[in-house]
Design an enzyme around this catalytic site. Sequence first.
Site, mmCIF file in Angstrom:
data_model
loop_
_atom_site.group_PDB
_atom_site.id
_atom_site.type_symbol
_atom_site.label_atom_id
_atom_site.label_comp_id
_atom_site.label_asym_id
_atom_site.label_seq_id
_atom_site.Cartn_x
_atom_site.Cartn_y
_atom_site.Cartn_z
ATOM 1 C CB THR A 1 -0.815 0.141 1.091
ATOM 2 O OG1 THR A 1 -1.728 -1.188 1.030
ATOM 3 C CG2 THR A 1 -1.674 1.371 1.270
ATOM 4 C CG ASN B 1 -1.063 -7.930 5.263
ATOM 5 O OD1 ASN B 1 -1.308 -8.921 4.165
ATOM 6 N ND2 ASN B 1 -0.044 -7.660 5.741
ATOM 7 C CE1 TYR C 1 -6.350 -3.465 3.711
ATOM 8 C CE2 TYR C 1 -4.627 -5.173 3.866
ATOM 9 C CZ TYR C 1 -5.283 -3.911 3.424
ATOM 10 O OH TYR C 1 -4.451 -2.640 3.519
ATOM 11 C CG ASN D 1 -4.872 -3.235 12.835
ATOM 12 O OD1 ASN D 1 -4.434 -2.617 13.543
ATOM 13 N ND2 ASN D 1 -5.261 -2.698 11.577
#
Length: 361
Positions: free
Chosen positions: A38, A175, A177, A232
């Site tokens: 990203t 990751n 997502y 996260n």
Amino acid sequence: MGENRVEAVDDKLPIPLLSSYNMGCFHLSHRIVLAPMTRLRSYTFVAQTHAVLYYSQRTTKGGFLICEGSGISDTAQGYPHTPGIWRKDQIEAWKPIVKAVHEKGDFQPNGNPPVSCTDKLIQSDVRIGESDGAFFSQPHRLTVEEISQVVDDFRVAAKHAIEAGFDGVEIHGANGYLIDQFMKDQVNNRADEYGGSIENRCRFPLEIVKAVAQEIGPQRVGIRLSPYAHYNDCGDSNPDALSLYMAEALNKYNILYCHVIEPRMITQFEEDITESSLLAMRKVFKGTFIVAGGYNRDDGNEVIARGGADLVAFGRLFLANPDLPTRFELNSGLNKYDRNTFYTHDPVVGYTDYPFLDINS
């Protein structure tokens, strides 16, 4: 940005990373892969012309580049300035970028919450591009009917990618997502056919793989996974079992490759000492196996030489060294990456201004 002169070369031994490899119908001249990163430089969710230079700088004859993750629908965006591929203008914007490579806040529509397998609030206060103080709205738990729509969004996005000229697509199942959220039991608290057992939690990613493979052909499909990572709050209580289940299940669809982040990379930049290994997953998966996560020249060569992987994806090193295969070949010094510019929106600084080797010095 760092040293860009060639150092003396004293290593005359064969370099495993620079050996050729046949990945399905793609004949690769070396095993150094550009990892998807990203970069937050695609304004209004459209790939920009400065990406032509960025990707072409990192292009080599017979090389393999995986572009940054691109949103499959207007509900797929999680932060600003990331590219999409669900609209016609986005498809057209990607075309000159792909052609060049071949030739040489609130981001949900109508203020809706982001979608997930759950409606639990994330506990982390860190997000890409910012150190802390992030605010995350409560996600919307997808219904079974909405899950079917998301699967179809992936299928259509894959079709659009081929229309834009890409050779194939990598399904982003890593990751933290959406796909990763469904697979991980520390996030997925569903009580229907998409939650609970490993089989149920992996149903969503496998439905996407099936739909995309049927649309563009399995020989053009890869998937990225991070079963051991904890992005996260997105972790799993038994990543060994999760990784093996996915490796075995993916064989049914005969896709081109599986791209897996090393267990040592527990977060985006944080490494940990662990006894976990991808070797069992490597042995089970029948297609091309790509590894990523903190690799350098030495351990990249080592993992290829011992058969631990077919290809190695490099992120930060490739970002800072657009001529990374040449530098590895010459065993030269490397530019140092500047983490402060990873996620800025500048179209040049930290993006296309890293120097190439001065091979005439």
